[in-house]
Write a protein that holds these residues in place. Structure first.
Motif, PDB file in Angstrom:
ATOM      1  N   HIS A  58     -13.283  -6.567  -6.153  1.00 29.52           N
ATOM      2  CA  HIS A  58     -14.106  -6.967  -7.291  1.00 29.52           C
ATOM      3  C   HIS A  58     -14.762  -5.778  -7.987  1.00 29.52           C
ATOM      4  O   HIS A  58     -14.908  -5.768  -9.204  1.00 29.52           O
ATOM      5  CB  HIS A  58     -15.170  -7.963  -6.827  1.00 29.52           C
ATOM      6  N   LEU A  59     -15.199  -4.774  -7.229  1.00 29.06           N
ATOM      7  CA  LEU A  59     -15.841  -3.614  -7.859  1.00 29.06           C
ATOM      8  C   LEU A  59     -14.842  -2.846  -8.711  1.00 29.06           C
ATOM      9  O   LEU A  59     -15.154  -2.402  -9.812  1.00 29.06           O
ATOM     10  CB  LEU A  59     -16.463  -2.708  -6.797  1.00 29.06           C
ATOM     11  N   ILE A 119     -17.910   5.584  -4.129  1.00 27.38           N
ATOM     12  CA  ILE A 119     -17.685   5.423  -2.688  1.00 27.38           C
ATOM     13  C   ILE A 119     -17.325   3.986  -2.363  1.00 27.38           C
ATOM     14  O   ILE A 119     -16.409   3.716  -1.578  1.00 27.38           O
ATOM     15  CB  ILE A 119     -18.942   5.860  -1.900  1.00 27.38           C
ATOM     16  N   ALA A 120     -18.033   3.037  -2.999  1.00 26.77           N
ATOM     17  CA  ALA A 120     -17.751   1.622  -2.725  1.00 26.77           C
ATOM     18  C   ALA A 120     -16.351   1.249  -3.205  1.00 26.77           C
ATOM     19  O   ALA A 120     -15.628   0.494  -2.538  1.00 26.77           O
ATOM     20  CB  ALA A 120     -18.804   0.743  -3.392  1.00 26.77           C
ATOM     21  N   ASP A 147      -9.475   1.737   0.455  1.00 20.09           N
ATOM     22  CA  ASP A 147      -9.136   2.183   1.805  1.00 20.09           C
ATOM     23  C   ASP A 147      -9.036   1.024   2.783  1.00 20.09           C
ATOM     24  O   ASP A 147      -8.377   1.142   3.815  1.00 20.09           O
ATOM     25  CB  ASP A 147     -10.180   3.190   2.309  1.00 20.09           C
ATOM     26  N   SER A 148      -9.705  -0.101   2.470  1.00 20.01           N
ATOM     27  CA  SER A 148      -9.676  -1.213   3.422  1.00 20.01           C
ATOM     28  C   SER A 148      -8.481  -2.129   3.202  1.00 20.01           C
ATOM     29  O   SER A 148      -8.324  -3.116   3.914  1.00 20.01           O
ATOM     30  CB  SER A 148     -10.978  -2.019   3.364  1.00 20.01           C
ATOM     31  N   THR A 153     -13.874   2.623  -0.838  1.00 18.52           N
ATOM     32  CA  THR A 153     -13.826   1.793   0.377  1.00 18.52           C
ATOM     33  C   THR A 153     -12.963   0.565   0.154  1.00 18.52           C
ATOM     34  O   THR A 153     -12.224   0.141   1.056  1.00 18.52           O
ATOM     35  CB  THR A 153     -15.253   1.377   0.785  1.00 18.52           C
ATOM     36  N   GLU A 154     -13.044  -0.031  -1.047  1.00 17.35           N
ATOM     37  CA  GLU A 154     -12.180  -1.185  -1.354  1.00 17.35           C
ATOM     38  C   GLU A 154     -10.721  -0.790  -1.201  1.00 17.35           C
ATOM     39  O   GLU A 154      -9.922  -1.525  -0.604  1.00 17.35           O
ATOM     40  CB  GLU A 154     -12.427  -1.666  -2.795  1.00 17.35           C
ATOM     41  N   LYS A 190      -4.484  -6.179  -2.091  1.00 13.17           N
ATOM     42  CA  LYS A 190      -4.830  -7.473  -2.652  1.00 13.17           C
ATOM     43  C   LYS A 190      -5.868  -7.277  -3.752  1.00 13.17           C
ATOM     44  O   LYS A 190      -7.073  -7.190  -3.494  1.00 13.17           O
ATOM     45  CB  LYS A 190      -5.359  -8.392  -1.555  1.00 13.17           C
ATOM     46  N   LYS A 250      -4.780  -3.251   3.775  1.00 14.66           N
ATOM     47  CA  LYS A 250      -3.890  -2.985   4.903  1.00 14.66           C
ATOM     48  C   LYS A 250      -2.472  -2.775   4.397  1.00 14.66           C
ATOM     49  O   LYS A 250      -2.207  -1.841   3.676  1.00 14.66           O
ATOM     50  CB  LYS A 250      -3.988  -4.134   5.923  1.00 14.66           C
ATOM     51  N   ARG A 297       0.852  -1.185   0.000  1.00 15.49           N
ATOM     52  CA  ARG A 297       0.000   0.000   0.000  1.00 15.49           C
ATOM     53  C   ARG A 297       0.883   1.229   0.000  1.00 15.49           C
ATOM     54  O   ARG A 297       1.720   1.404   0.874  1.00 15.49           O
ATOM     55  CB  ARG A 297      -0.903  -0.013   1.232  1.00 15.49           C
ATOM     56  N   TYR A 351      -7.058  -9.141  -5.913  1.00 11.94           N
ATOM     57  CA  TYR A 351      -8.035 -10.199  -6.170  1.00 11.94           C
ATOM     58  C   TYR A 351      -9.236 -10.128  -5.231  1.00 11.94           C
ATOM     59  O   TYR A 351     -10.192 -10.868  -5.391  1.00 11.94           O
ATOM     60  CB  TYR A 351      -7.370 -11.577  -6.080  1.00 11.94           C
ATOM     61  N   THR A 352      -9.179  -9.220  -4.254  1.00  9.50           N
ATOM     62  CA  THR A 352     -10.361  -9.028  -3.403  1.00  9.50           C
ATOM     63  C   THR A 352     -11.158  -7.794  -3.815  1.00  9.50           C
ATOM     64  O   THR A 352     -12.215  -7.520  -3.254  1.00  9.50           O
ATOM     65  CB  THR A 352      -9.948  -8.833  -1.934  1.00  9.50           C
TER      66      THR A 352
END
Lengths: 252, 108
Positions: A70-71, A51-52, A58-59, A55-56, A65, A61, A11, A67-68
Motif C-alpha cells: 500500500h505504501l 525504509i518502509a 523486501d518482504s 521493507t514492503e 503481490k 517472497k 520476485r 495489492y499488499t
C-alpha cells in the motif's frame, strides 16, 4: 511498454536498499532503481518512508503481490498523479465527503443500532466540532446532514496547509473510511487506526454481533481496510513531518 | 490522545512483525529494524511525562504495527480462502465420491 502492472509477478531481485539522490530517497532492487508505473524515477521525500517502502519490497517472497504494497502504491500515486488533480481539486474532493460523512448519517431503526451510532459517533463529532471550532451535527434524513458553508471553508483552509503528497494520503484515507471526520481523527492522532476502522464499519460490526462473523468475508475486509487506513495515515504523517530531535539541556 | 497502551508492547509487536517480514534472513540487519530501534532509543530519555514527540512517535509506531499486522493477516486469509484457484480433476471427482481411473498405459 506496459502501463499497467499484473497483480503478481515473480520476485526478480535479491537485495533491496535505499540511496539518496537529488530528488530525494530512491529504492534500489539489486542494481536497478525502482520506477513508477509511468516510468518516472521513484523518489520519496522522507527517509522513514523510503525504509518502509523498501521493507514492503523486501518482504515479498516468491511472488511480488502488488495489492499488499500500500505504501508503494501511495507513493506511485503521488509521483504520477494519474487522476491529474491539482491541490485545489484534491481538497474539494476531500471536503465534499463531509456531506455524506458516515458518522453524520444516522439510522432511526433498529433502535439498538441508532443508539450505538449515538454512543460511538457523537463523541467523535463533538471532538471535531470542538477541535476545529465548527458546526457539523448529524442527520437521519436521506439527504444527509446540512453542513454550513463556514464549516467547509474551515476544513478547506486547514487542508490547504498540507503539502501535495500528504493531501493524496488524506484523500485516500477519506475514500477508504468513507468519512472526513474519522480521517481527521486519525491525522490528528485522536483515535487509533483500529478504532477508526471500527467506527467506519459500525453497522457491519453491529450485524456481525447479531448474526455472526463470516471469516472469509468480514475478517478479510476488516484486515484490508485496516491495512489501507494504516498505510494512508502513516503516509500522511511521514510526508508532513520534519523530524528533529530536540535535545533538552540537562539541568542539575 | 489516542489510547495506545504501553510503548514497550508496541515495540515488541513491531519487532515480531519485522521478523515475520524478513522470514529467514536476519532481521536485525534490515534498515527498518535499525530505524525503529534508533527512533525508540532517541525518544526514551525525557523528563516530561507528556512528551509530545514521544507520543507522536508512539502513534506512528502503532500505526506501522497495524499496517504490517493487517497486511500479513489479510494475506493469510487470502491464501486460506481465495488463493486456491481451480480444483484439479482428481479433486472434483473426489467431491462426489469418485476416483479417476488409473490407466497404466496412459490415455488413449
Amino acid at each position: 511498454r506496459l502501463f499497467f502492472l499484473p497483480p503478481e509477478r515473480k520476485r526478480f531481485y535479491q537485495n533491496v536498499s535505499i540511496s539518496q539522490g537529488e530528488g530525494g530517497f530512491e529504492i534500489n532492487l539489486d542494481h536497478r532503481k525502482l520506477k513508477t508505473p509511468q516510468a518516472k524515477l521513484f523518489t520519496v521525500p522522507s527517509e522513514a518512508l523510503a525504509i518502509a517502502v523498501a521493507t514492503e519490497w523486501d518482504s515479498q517472497k516468491d511472488t511480488i503481490k502488488f495489492y499488499t504494497m500500500h505504501l508503494t502504491t501511495l507513493c506511485n500515486t503521488a509521483l504520477d498523479n494519474p487522476t491529474q488533480r491539482n491541490k485545489v481539486q484534491l481538497i474539494c474532493a476531500a471536503v465534499k465527503f463531509l456531506e455524506t460523512d458516515t458518522i453524520c448519517y444516522r439510522v432511526e431503526e433498529p433502535a439498538a443500532l441508532a443508539e450505538l451510532q449515538r454512543n460511538e459517533w457523537d463523541p467523535i463529532v463533538a471532538w471535531a466540532e470542538n477541535r476545529y471550532n465548527v458546526a457539523i451535527g448529524s442527520s437521519t434524513s436521506i439527504t444527509g446532514p446540512n453542513i454550513p458553508a463556514s464549516t467547509k471553508d474551515t476544513f478547506i483552509s486547514h487542508l490547504a496547509s498540507y503539502n501535495m503528497w500528504a493531501l493524496q494520503g488524506i484523500e485516500y484515507v477519506i475514500t477508504q473510511l468513507k468519512s472526513l471526520i474519522l480521517s481527521m481523527g486519525l491525522i490528528d492522532r485522536h483515535i487509533t487506526v483500529e478504532k477508526a476502522v471500527l467506527l467506519s464499519r459500525l453497522e457491519e460490526e453491529y450485524q456481525i454481533q447479531r448474526w455472526g462473523s463470516v471469516e472469509w468475508a468480514h475478517d478479510y475486509d476488516l484486515c484490508e481496510l485496516r491495512a489501507r487506513a494504516a498505510a494512508g495515515t502513516l503516509f500522511v504523517h511521514l510526508c508532513s513531518e520534519s523530524s528533529t530531535v530536540k535535545h533538552k539541556l540537562l539541568q542539575d | 490522545m489516542a489510547a495506545l497502551g504501553s510503548p514497550l508492547r508496541t515495540l515488541r509487536g513491531l519487532l515480531r512483525e519485522l521478523r515475520h517480514a524478513s522470514a529467514g534472513r536476519p532481521y536485525r540487519d534490515t534498515p527498518a529494524y535499525q530505524h525503529v530501534m534508533a527512533a525508540f532509543r532517541a525518544h526514551r530519555v525525557t523528563s516530561e511525562k507528556l512528551c509530545r514527540a514521544q507520543q507522536e512517535l508512539h502513534f506512528q509506531a502503532a500505526t506501522y504495527l497495524c499496517l504490517l499486522r493487517s497486511v500479513r493477516e489479510h494475506l493469510a486469509l487470502h491464501h486460506e480462502y481465495h488463493g486456491k484457484g481451480e480444483r484439479s480433476p482428481g479433486e472434483v471427482a473426489g467431491l462426489v465420491g469418485f476416483r479417476l481411473p488409473q490407466q497404466p498405459g496412459g490415455k488413449g
